[in-house]
Design a protein around this motif. Structure first.
Motif, PDB file in Angstrom:
ATOM      1  N   GLY A  23      28.197  34.286  30.172  1.00  0.00           N
ATOM      2  CA  GLY A  23      28.797  35.141  31.181  1.00  0.00           C
ATOM      3  C   GLY A  23      29.924  34.414  31.892  1.00  0.00           C
ATOM      4  O   GLY A  23      30.254  33.270  31.576  1.00  0.00           O
ATOM      5  N   ALA A  24      30.512  35.104  32.867  1.00  0.00           N
ATOM      6  CA  ALA A  24      31.564  34.486  33.681  1.00  0.00           C
ATOM      7  C   ALA A  24      31.365  34.889  35.135  1.00  0.00           C
ATOM      8  O   ALA A  24      31.359  36.077  35.464  1.00  0.00           O
ATOM      9  CB  ALA A  24      32.949  34.906  33.201  1.00  0.00           C
ATOM     10  N   GLY A  25      31.163  33.873  35.978  1.00  0.00           N
ATOM     11  CA  GLY A  25      31.142  34.080  37.422  1.00  0.00           C
ATOM     12  C   GLY A  25      32.348  33.382  38.005  1.00  0.00           C
ATOM     13  O   GLY A  25      33.229  33.989  38.604  1.00  0.00           O
ATOM     14  N   THR A  26      32.421  32.071  37.745  1.00  0.00           N
ATOM     15  CA  THR A  26      33.640  31.321  38.046  1.00  0.00           C
ATOM     16  C   THR A  26      34.563  31.298  36.829  1.00  0.00           C
ATOM     17  O   THR A  26      35.778  31.235  36.962  1.00  0.00           O
ATOM     18  CB  THR A  26      33.315  29.867  38.427  1.00  0.00           C
ATOM     19  OG1 THR A  26      32.694  29.219  37.306  1.00  0.00           O
ATOM     20  CG2 THR A  26      32.376  29.809  39.621  1.00  0.00           C
ATOM     21  N   GLY A  27      33.977  31.296  35.637  1.00  0.00           N
ATOM     22  CA  GLY A  27      34.728  31.095  34.404  1.00  0.00           C
ATOM     23  C   GLY A  27      34.600  29.676  33.882  1.00  0.00           C
ATOM     24  O   GLY A  27      35.097  29.351  32.802  1.00  0.00           O
ATOM     25  N   GLY A  28      33.917  28.813  34.638  1.00  0.00           N
ATOM     26  CA  GLY A  28      33.824  27.416  34.261  1.00  0.00           C
ATOM     27  C   GLY A  28      33.047  27.175  32.974  1.00  0.00           C
ATOM     28  O   GLY A  28      33.421  26.314  32.170  1.00  0.00           O
ATOM     29  N   ARG A  51      37.864  39.916  41.574  1.00  0.00           N
ATOM     30  CA  ARG A  51      39.179  39.310  41.375  1.00  0.00           C
ATOM     31  C   ARG A  51      39.071  38.296  40.232  1.00  0.00           C
ATOM     32  O   ARG A  51      37.993  37.765  39.947  1.00  0.00           O
ATOM     33  CB  ARG A  51      39.677  38.619  42.639  1.00  0.00           C
ATOM     34  CG  ARG A  51      38.948  37.328  42.945  1.00  0.00           C
ATOM     35  CD  ARG A  51      39.572  36.531  44.075  1.00  0.00           C
ATOM     36  NE  ARG A  51      39.096  35.139  44.050  1.00  0.00           N
ATOM     37  CZ  ARG A  51      39.441  34.205  44.919  1.00  0.00           C
ATOM     38  NH1 ARG A  51      40.270  34.508  45.909  1.00  0.00           N
ATOM     39  NH2 ARG A  51      38.965  32.968  44.812  1.00  0.00           N
ATOM     40  N   VAL A  52      40.193  38.002  39.581  1.00  0.00           N
ATOM     41  CA  VAL A  52      40.221  36.974  38.545  1.00  0.00           C
ATOM     42  C   VAL A  52      40.208  35.615  39.239  1.00  0.00           C
ATOM     43  O   VAL A  52      41.108  35.294  40.010  1.00  0.00           O
ATOM     44  CB  VAL A  52      41.478  37.110  37.657  1.00  0.00           C
ATOM     45  CG1 VAL A  52      41.512  35.996  36.621  1.00  0.00           C
ATOM     46  CG2 VAL A  52      41.490  38.464  36.965  1.00  0.00           C
ATOM     47  N   GLY A  91      31.542  46.605  35.537  1.00  0.00           N
ATOM     48  CA  GLY A  91      32.394  46.781  36.708  1.00  0.00           C
ATOM     49  C   GLY A  91      33.268  45.596  37.049  1.00  0.00           C
ATOM     50  O   GLY A  91      34.024  45.636  38.021  1.00  0.00           O
ATOM     51  N   SER A  92      33.199  44.532  36.255  1.00  0.00           N
ATOM     52  CA  SER A  92      33.925  43.293  36.549  1.00  0.00           C
ATOM     53  C   SER A  92      35.393  43.377  36.125  1.00  0.00           C
ATOM     54  O   SER A  92      35.767  44.138  35.224  1.00  0.00           O
ATOM     55  CB  SER A  92      33.250  42.127  35.829  1.00  0.00           C
ATOM     56  OG  SER A  92      34.019  40.947  35.898  1.00  0.00           O
ATOM     57  N   ILE A 128      46.216  42.894  35.023  1.00  0.00           N
ATOM     58  CA  ILE A 128      45.104  43.357  35.865  1.00  0.00           C
ATOM     59  C   ILE A 128      44.409  42.133  36.454  1.00  0.00           C
ATOM     60  O   ILE A 128      43.808  41.343  35.731  1.00  0.00           O
ATOM     61  CB  ILE A 128      44.109  44.207  35.057  1.00  0.00           C
ATOM     62  CG1 ILE A 128      44.813  45.423  34.469  1.00  0.00           C
ATOM     63  CG2 ILE A 128      42.928  44.627  35.934  1.00  0.00           C
ATOM     64  CD1 ILE A 128      43.952  46.246  33.533  1.00  0.00           C
ATOM     65  N   GLU A 129      44.478  41.969  37.747  1.00  0.00           N
ATOM     66  CA  GLU A 129      43.926  40.790  38.400  1.00  0.00           C
ATOM     67  C   GLU A 129      42.866  41.106  39.442  1.00  0.00           C
ATOM     68  O   GLU A 129      42.261  40.194  40.001  1.00  0.00           O
ATOM     69  CB  GLU A 129      45.053  39.979  39.047  1.00  0.00           C
ATOM     70  CG  GLU A 129      46.060  39.450  38.019  1.00  0.00           C
ATOM     71  CD  GLU A 129      47.099  38.545  38.634  1.00  0.00           C
ATOM     72  OE1 GLU A 129      47.228  38.550  39.885  1.00  0.00           O
ATOM     73  OE2 GLU A 129      47.760  37.813  37.878  1.00  0.00           O
ATOM     74  N   ARG A 130      42.608  42.385  39.674  1.00  0.00           N
ATOM     75  CA  ARG A 130      41.638  42.748  40.704  1.00  0.00           C
ATOM     76  C   ARG A 130      41.147  44.173  40.459  1.00  0.00           C
ATOM     77  O   ARG A 130      41.888  45.010  39.933  1.00  0.00           O
ATOM     78  CB  ARG A 130      42.283  42.648  42.097  1.00  0.00           C
ATOM     79  CG  ARG A 130      41.335  42.871  43.258  1.00  0.00           C
ATOM     80  CD  ARG A 130      42.087  42.717  44.579  1.00  0.00           C
ATOM     81  NE  ARG A 130      42.514  41.338  44.800  1.00  0.00           N
ATOM     82  CZ  ARG A 130      41.785  40.407  45.405  1.00  0.00           C
ATOM     83  NH1 ARG A 130      40.566  40.715  45.859  1.00  0.00           N
ATOM     84  NH2 ARG A 130      42.250  39.195  45.583  1.00  0.00           N
TER      85      ARG A 130
END
Length: 357
Positions: free
Chosen positions: A188-193, A247-248, A218-219, A230-232
Protein backbone atom coordinates in the motif's frame (compact mmCIF):
# COMPACT_ATOMS: atom_id res chain seq x y z
CA UNK A 1 32.95 16.77 22.12
CA UNK A 2 29.84 18.74 23.04
CA UNK A 3 27.33 17.43 25.57
CA UNK A 4 24.72 17.20 22.83
CA UNK A 5 27.02 15.15 20.59
CA UNK A 6 27.59 12.75 23.47
CA UNK A 7 23.83 12.42 23.92
CA UNK A 8 23.30 11.84 20.19
CA UNK A 9 25.92 9.10 20.26
CA UNK A 10 24.11 7.52 23.19
CA UNK A 11 20.71 7.83 21.47
CA UNK A 12 21.91 6.21 18.24
CA UNK A 13 23.46 3.42 20.29
CA UNK A 14 20.16 2.83 22.09
CA UNK A 15 18.26 2.53 18.81
CA UNK A 16 20.87 0.25 17.27
CA UNK A 17 20.88 -1.97 20.38
CA UNK A 18 17.09 -2.26 20.14
CA UNK A 19 17.44 -3.28 16.50
CA UNK A 20 19.98 -5.99 17.34
CA UNK A 21 17.65 -7.39 20.00
CA UNK A 22 14.93 -7.87 17.40
CA UNK A 23 14.60 -10.82 15.02
CA UNK A 24 13.44 -10.35 11.45
CA UNK A 25 9.76 -10.64 10.66
CA UNK A 26 8.31 -13.84 9.21
CA UNK A 27 7.37 -14.49 5.59
CA UNK A 28 4.12 -16.44 5.70
CA UNK A 29 2.81 -18.54 2.76
CA UNK A 30 -0.83 -17.82 1.90
CA UNK A 31 -1.90 -21.05 0.16
CA UNK A 32 -4.11 -21.16 -2.92
CA UNK A 33 -4.10 -24.92 -3.70
CA UNK A 34 -5.84 -24.38 -7.04
CA UNK A 35 -2.79 -22.43 -8.23
CA UNK A 36 0.14 -24.82 -7.66
CA UNK A 37 2.51 -22.78 -9.85
CA UNK A 38 1.79 -19.44 -8.16
CA UNK A 39 2.91 -18.80 -4.59
CA UNK A 40 1.64 -15.92 -2.46
CA UNK A 41 3.46 -14.79 0.68
CA UNK A 42 2.76 -12.18 3.35
CA UNK A 43 5.62 -10.39 5.10
CA UNK A 44 4.31 -10.28 8.68
CA UNK A 45 5.22 -6.81 9.90
CA UNK A 46 2.80 -7.10 12.82
CA UNK A 47 5.49 -8.97 14.77
CA UNK A 48 7.63 -5.86 15.31
CA UNK A 49 7.76 -4.63 18.93
CA UNK A 50 5.16 -1.94 18.16
CA UNK A 51 3.01 -4.22 16.01
CA UNK A 52 3.23 -2.79 12.50
CA UNK A 53 5.23 -2.08 9.37
CA UNK A 54 5.72 1.48 10.67
CA UNK A 55 8.25 0.29 13.25
CA UNK A 56 10.89 0.19 10.50
CA UNK A 57 9.97 3.69 9.36
CA UNK A 58 9.98 5.15 12.87
CA UNK A 59 13.45 3.77 13.54
CA UNK A 60 14.73 5.26 10.28
CA UNK A 61 13.11 8.63 10.93
CA UNK A 62 14.64 8.90 14.40
CA UNK A 63 18.09 7.96 13.13
CA UNK A 64 17.69 10.45 10.28
CA UNK A 65 16.70 13.23 12.67
CA UNK A 66 19.53 12.43 15.08
CA UNK A 67 22.21 12.30 12.40
CA UNK A 68 20.94 15.51 10.79
CA UNK A 69 21.16 17.34 14.11
CA UNK A 70 17.39 17.91 14.31
CA UNK A 71 16.79 15.81 17.43
CA UNK A 72 18.66 16.75 20.60
CA UNK A 73 18.47 15.79 24.24
CA UNK A 74 15.36 17.79 25.11
CA UNK A 75 13.66 18.02 21.70
CA UNK A 76 9.91 17.50 21.71
CA UNK A 77 8.94 15.22 18.84
CA UNK A 78 5.74 15.92 16.90
CA UNK A 79 4.22 13.77 14.16
CA UNK A 80 1.17 13.85 11.89
CA UNK A 81 -0.21 10.32 11.81
CA UNK A 82 -3.35 8.23 11.49
CA UNK A 83 -2.03 6.00 14.25
CA UNK A 84 0.51 3.25 13.52
CA UNK A 85 3.48 5.51 12.78
CA UNK A 86 2.71 7.48 15.93
CA UNK A 87 2.60 4.28 17.99
CA UNK A 88 6.06 3.29 16.77
CA UNK A 89 7.50 6.78 17.17
CA UNK A 90 6.14 6.99 20.71
CA UNK A 91 8.07 3.80 21.44
CA UNK A 92 11.37 5.30 20.24
CA UNK A 93 10.69 8.65 21.91
CA UNK A 94 10.15 6.90 25.24
CA UNK A 95 13.36 4.93 24.70
CA UNK A 96 15.26 8.23 24.38
CA UNK A 97 13.37 10.06 27.13
CA UNK A 98 11.78 12.57 24.74
CA UNK A 99 8.30 14.06 24.80
CA UNK A 100 6.13 12.85 21.91
CA UNK A 101 2.92 14.37 20.57
CA UNK A 102 0.91 12.75 17.77
CA UNK A 103 -1.45 14.90 15.72
CA UNK A 104 -4.23 12.50 14.75
CA UNK A 105 -7.71 12.67 13.20
CA UNK A 106 -10.54 12.21 15.71
CA UNK A 107 -11.64 9.16 13.72
CA UNK A 108 -8.46 7.22 14.58
CA UNK A 109 -9.15 3.77 16.07
CA UNK A 110 -9.23 3.85 19.87
CA UNK A 111 -6.85 0.91 20.12
CA UNK A 112 -4.17 2.96 18.33
CA UNK A 113 -4.75 5.93 20.62
CA UNK A 114 -4.39 3.61 23.61
CA UNK A 115 -1.13 2.24 22.19
CA UNK A 116 0.28 5.77 21.73
CA UNK A 117 -0.59 6.51 25.35
CA UNK A 118 0.91 3.20 26.49
CA UNK A 119 4.30 4.29 25.16
CA UNK A 120 4.01 7.67 26.87
CA UNK A 121 2.82 9.65 23.86
CA UNK A 122 0.23 12.40 23.82
CA UNK A 123 -2.50 12.94 21.22
CA UNK A 124 -3.51 16.26 19.69
CA UNK A 125 -6.76 15.86 17.76
CA UNK A 126 -7.95 17.50 14.55
CA UNK A 127 -11.38 17.20 13.01
CA UNK A 128 -10.34 16.50 9.42
CA UNK A 129 -7.43 14.33 8.21
CA UNK A 130 -6.19 17.10 5.91
CA UNK A 131 -5.52 19.31 8.95
CA UNK A 132 -2.81 17.10 10.47
CA UNK A 133 0.12 18.59 8.55
CA UNK A 134 -0.29 22.26 9.45
CA UNK A 135 -1.33 21.41 13.00
CA UNK A 136 1.80 19.30 13.51
CA UNK A 137 4.12 22.00 12.15
CA UNK A 138 2.43 24.68 14.28
CA UNK A 139 2.71 22.56 17.40
CA UNK A 140 6.39 21.82 16.74
CA UNK A 141 7.08 25.55 16.24
CA UNK A 142 5.22 26.39 19.45
CA UNK A 143 7.24 23.85 21.45
CA UNK A 144 10.53 24.57 19.69
CA UNK A 145 10.42 20.89 18.80
CA UNK A 146 10.92 18.74 15.73
CA UNK A 147 8.12 17.83 13.32
CA UNK A 148 9.45 14.44 12.24
CA UNK A 149 7.21 14.50 9.10
CA UNK A 150 6.94 10.93 7.84
CA UNK A 151 5.19 12.10 4.68
CA UNK A 152 8.22 14.07 3.48
CA UNK A 153 11.09 12.01 4.81
CA UNK A 154 9.94 8.38 4.53
CA UNK A 155 11.56 7.78 1.13
CA UNK A 156 14.88 9.39 2.05
CA UNK A 157 15.27 8.32 5.68
CA UNK A 158 15.29 4.63 4.73
CA UNK A 159 18.47 3.25 3.17
CA UNK A 160 16.94 1.58 0.11
CA UNK A 161 20.18 -0.14 -0.99
CA UNK A 162 20.58 -2.32 2.11
CA UNK A 163 20.67 -1.99 5.92
CA UNK A 164 17.99 -4.67 6.34
CA UNK A 165 15.23 -2.59 4.80
CA UNK A 166 12.01 -4.47 4.05
CA UNK A 167 12.97 -5.15 0.43
CA UNK A 168 16.35 -6.65 1.33
CA UNK A 169 14.65 -8.80 3.96
CA UNK A 170 12.01 -10.09 1.49
CA UNK A 171 14.53 -11.10 -1.16
CA UNK A 172 16.80 -12.79 1.40
CA UNK A 173 13.91 -14.81 2.82
CA UNK A 174 12.74 -15.84 -0.65
CA UNK A 175 16.10 -17.36 -1.66
CA UNK A 176 15.09 -20.98 -1.04
CA UNK A 177 11.53 -20.76 -2.34
CA UNK A 178 10.50 -22.39 -5.66
CA UNK A 179 10.28 -18.93 -7.29
CA UNK A 180 12.89 -16.94 -5.34
CA UNK A 181 12.63 -13.69 -7.29
CA UNK A 182 9.06 -12.42 -6.92
CA UNK A 183 7.25 -11.56 -10.12
CA UNK A 184 5.29 -8.98 -8.13
CA UNK A 185 5.58 -7.26 -4.76
CA UNK A 186 2.32 -5.67 -3.64
CA UNK A 187 2.14 -2.95 -1.00
CA UNK A 188 0.00 0.00 0.00
CA UNK A 189 0.92 3.67 0.12
CA UNK A 190 0.43 6.00 3.07
CA UNK A 191 3.62 8.01 2.82
CA UNK A 192 4.86 6.18 -0.28
CA UNK A 193 8.08 5.20 1.48
CA UNK A 194 7.57 1.43 1.26
CA UNK A 195 6.85 1.37 -2.47
CA UNK A 196 9.82 3.70 -3.05
CA UNK A 197 12.15 1.44 -1.07
CA UNK A 198 10.98 -1.76 -2.78
CA UNK A 199 10.99 -0.26 -6.26
CA UNK A 200 14.46 1.25 -5.89
CA UNK A 201 15.91 -1.91 -4.33
CA UNK A 202 14.57 -4.13 -7.13
CA UNK A 203 16.00 -1.84 -9.80
CA UNK A 204 19.33 -1.40 -8.04
CA UNK A 205 19.79 -5.18 -7.82
CA UNK A 206 18.42 -5.73 -11.34
CA UNK A 207 15.67 -8.07 -10.19
CA UNK A 208 12.87 -8.80 -12.66
CA UNK A 209 10.30 -7.83 -10.04
CA UNK A 210 7.42 -5.43 -10.54
CA UNK A 211 5.82 -3.25 -7.87
CA UNK A 212 2.05 -2.94 -7.51
CA UNK A 213 0.55 -0.43 -5.11
CA UNK A 214 -2.87 -1.35 -3.78
CA UNK A 215 -4.66 1.91 -3.05
CA UNK A 216 -8.04 2.71 -1.48
CA UNK A 217 -10.57 3.74 -4.12
CA UNK A 218 -10.96 7.22 -2.59
CA UNK A 219 -7.22 7.95 -2.50
CA UNK A 220 -5.36 10.39 -4.73
CA UNK A 221 -2.33 8.15 -5.33
CA UNK A 222 -3.77 5.95 -8.08
CA UNK A 223 -5.24 9.01 -9.78
CA UNK A 224 -1.86 10.77 -9.70
CA UNK A 225 -0.12 7.67 -11.07
CA UNK A 226 -2.44 7.77 -14.09
CA UNK A 227 -2.35 11.57 -14.47
CA UNK A 228 0.49 13.53 -12.85
CA UNK A 229 -1.56 16.74 -12.91
CA UNK A 230 -3.91 15.33 -10.24
CA UNK A 231 -2.35 16.13 -6.88
CA UNK A 232 -5.30 16.28 -4.50
CA UNK A 233 -8.83 14.98 -3.99
CA UNK A 234 -11.41 16.88 -1.98
CA UNK A 235 -13.30 13.89 -0.59
CA UNK A 236 -12.19 11.50 2.14
CA UNK A 237 -9.63 8.85 1.23
CA UNK A 238 -11.84 6.26 2.96
CA UNK A 239 -11.87 4.19 6.13
CA UNK A 240 -8.75 2.04 5.65
CA UNK A 241 -6.33 3.52 8.15
CA UNK A 242 -2.67 3.94 7.25
CA UNK A 243 -2.97 3.98 3.46
CA UNK A 244 -4.57 6.30 0.93
CA UNK A 245 -4.26 10.06 1.10
CA UNK A 246 -6.13 13.15 -0.04
CA UNK A 247 -2.93 14.80 -1.27
CA UNK A 248 0.12 13.37 -3.06
CA UNK A 249 2.78 13.07 -0.38
CA UNK A 250 6.39 14.13 -1.11
CA UNK A 251 7.61 10.57 -0.45
CA UNK A 252 5.33 9.02 -3.08
CA UNK A 253 7.45 8.22 -6.16
CA UNK A 254 5.14 7.12 -9.00
CA UNK A 255 7.93 6.36 -11.45
CA UNK A 256 9.14 3.31 -9.51
CA UNK A 257 5.63 1.79 -9.50
CA UNK A 258 4.59 -0.56 -12.31
CA UNK A 259 0.92 -0.98 -11.53
CA UNK A 260 -1.74 0.43 -9.22
CA UNK A 261 -4.95 -1.25 -8.12
CA UNK A 262 -7.76 0.91 -6.73
CA UNK A 263 -9.63 -1.17 -4.14
CA UNK A 264 -13.03 -0.18 -2.69
CA UNK A 265 -13.09 -0.09 1.11
CA UNK A 266 -15.74 -2.82 1.30
CA UNK A 267 -13.43 -5.15 -0.66
CA UNK A 268 -10.47 -4.33 1.59
CA UNK A 269 -12.49 -5.08 4.71
CA UNK A 270 -13.95 -8.26 3.22
CA UNK A 271 -10.46 -9.50 2.35
CA UNK A 272 -9.19 -8.63 5.83
CA UNK A 273 -11.97 -10.77 7.33
CA UNK A 274 -11.28 -13.67 4.97
CA UNK A 275 -7.51 -13.64 5.41
CA UNK A 276 -7.94 -13.36 9.18
CA UNK A 277 -10.01 -16.56 9.13
CA UNK A 278 -7.44 -18.35 6.99
CA UNK A 279 -4.50 -17.27 9.15
CA UNK A 280 -6.28 -17.87 12.44
CA UNK A 281 -5.67 -14.31 13.65
CA UNK A 282 -6.86 -10.88 12.70
CA UNK A 283 -5.09 -8.57 10.30
CA UNK A 284 -5.92 -4.97 9.45
CA UNK A 285 -7.72 -3.35 6.55
CA UNK A 286 -4.55 -2.36 4.69
CA UNK A 287 -3.58 -6.04 4.58
CA UNK A 288 -6.97 -6.73 3.06
CA UNK A 289 -6.32 -4.09 0.41
CA UNK A 290 -3.02 -5.80 -0.44
CA UNK A 291 -4.54 -9.27 -0.62
CA UNK A 292 -7.36 -8.11 -2.88
CA UNK A 293 -4.77 -6.84 -5.37
CA UNK A 294 -2.72 -10.05 -4.98
CA UNK A 295 -5.78 -12.13 -5.87
CA UNK A 296 -6.36 -10.15 -9.07
CA UNK A 297 -2.72 -10.48 -10.11
CA UNK A 298 -2.53 -14.20 -9.28
CA UNK A 299 -5.69 -14.94 -11.26
CA UNK A 300 -4.33 -12.99 -14.24
CA UNK A 301 -1.03 -14.89 -14.06
CA UNK A 302 -2.90 -18.21 -14.04
CA UNK A 303 -4.98 -17.21 -17.06
CA UNK A 304 -1.78 -16.44 -18.96
CA UNK A 305 -0.12 -19.68 -17.87
CA UNK A 306 2.60 -17.84 -15.94
CA UNK A 307 4.42 -19.28 -12.94
CA UNK A 308 5.95 -17.28 -10.13
CA UNK A 309 5.61 -15.73 -6.72
CA UNK A 310 3.81 -12.72 -5.31
CA UNK A 311 4.89 -11.14 -2.03
CA UNK A 312 2.81 -8.69 -0.07
CA UNK A 313 2.69 -7.26 3.43
CA UNK A 314 0.69 -8.08 6.52
CA UNK A 315 0.87 -4.53 7.79
CA UNK A 316 -0.44 -4.68 11.35
CA UNK A 317 -2.42 -6.64 13.91
CA UNK A 318 -6.16 -6.64 13.39
CA UNK A 319 -6.74 -6.37 17.14
CA UNK A 320 -6.31 -2.63 16.65
CA UNK A 321 -9.51 -2.60 14.61
CA UNK A 322 -11.84 -4.59 16.89
CA UNK A 323 -14.05 -1.52 17.31
CA UNK A 324 -14.03 -0.56 13.62
CA UNK A 325 -13.72 -2.97 10.67
CA UNK A 326 -14.34 -6.06 12.84
CA UNK A 327 -17.38 -4.51 14.55
CA UNK A 328 -20.67 -5.37 12.83
CA UNK A 329 -22.39 -2.27 14.24
CA UNK A 330 -19.60 -0.04 12.90
CA UNK A 331 -19.92 -1.62 9.46
CA UNK A 332 -23.71 -1.32 9.47
CA UNK A 333 -23.56 2.33 10.48
CA UNK A 334 -21.50 2.99 7.35
CA UNK A 335 -23.63 0.87 5.06
CA UNK A 336 -20.81 -1.61 4.44
CA UNK A 337 -22.12 -5.07 3.56
CA UNK A 338 -18.96 -7.12 3.21
CA UNK A 339 -20.52 -10.56 2.64
CA UNK A 340 -20.74 -10.46 -1.19
CA UNK A 341 -17.11 -9.39 -1.48
CA UNK A 342 -15.97 -11.85 1.17
CA UNK A 343 -17.61 -14.64 -0.83
CA UNK A 344 -15.74 -13.40 -3.89
CA UNK A 345 -12.31 -13.46 -2.22
CA UNK A 346 -13.11 -16.82 -0.61
CA UNK A 347 -13.97 -18.12 -4.08
CA UNK A 348 -10.54 -17.04 -5.25
CA UNK A 349 -8.82 -18.98 -2.47
CA UNK A 350 -10.87 -22.07 -3.29
CA UNK A 351 -10.68 -21.97 -7.09
CA UNK A 352 -7.86 -19.63 -8.09
CA UNK A 353 -10.25 -17.55 -10.19
CA UNK A 354 -11.25 -13.96 -9.59
CA UNK A 355 -14.53 -12.83 -11.12
CA UNK A 356 -14.62 -9.46 -12.85
CA UNK A 357 -16.59 -6.66 -11.20
Amino acid sequence: MSTNREWVNWAIGRIEADFHRSADTHLIPLPVPALPDIAIYLKDESSHPTGSLKHRLARSLFLYGLCNGWICERTAIVEASSGSTAVSEAYFARMLGLRFIAVVPRSTAQAKLDAIAFYGGECHFVDRPCEIYDAAQSLADELDGHYIDQFTFAERATDWRSNNNIAESIFAQMEREPHPVPRWIVCGAGTGGTSATIGRFARYNRFDTRVCVADPEGSVFHRHWQDRSIERVDHSAGCIEGIGRQRVEPSFLPDVIDRMEAVPDVCSIAAAHEVSQRLGRRCGGSTGTNVWACAKIAAEMAERGWKGSIVSILCDDGARYSDTIFDSAWLAARGLDIMPQQKKIAHFFETGTFAAE
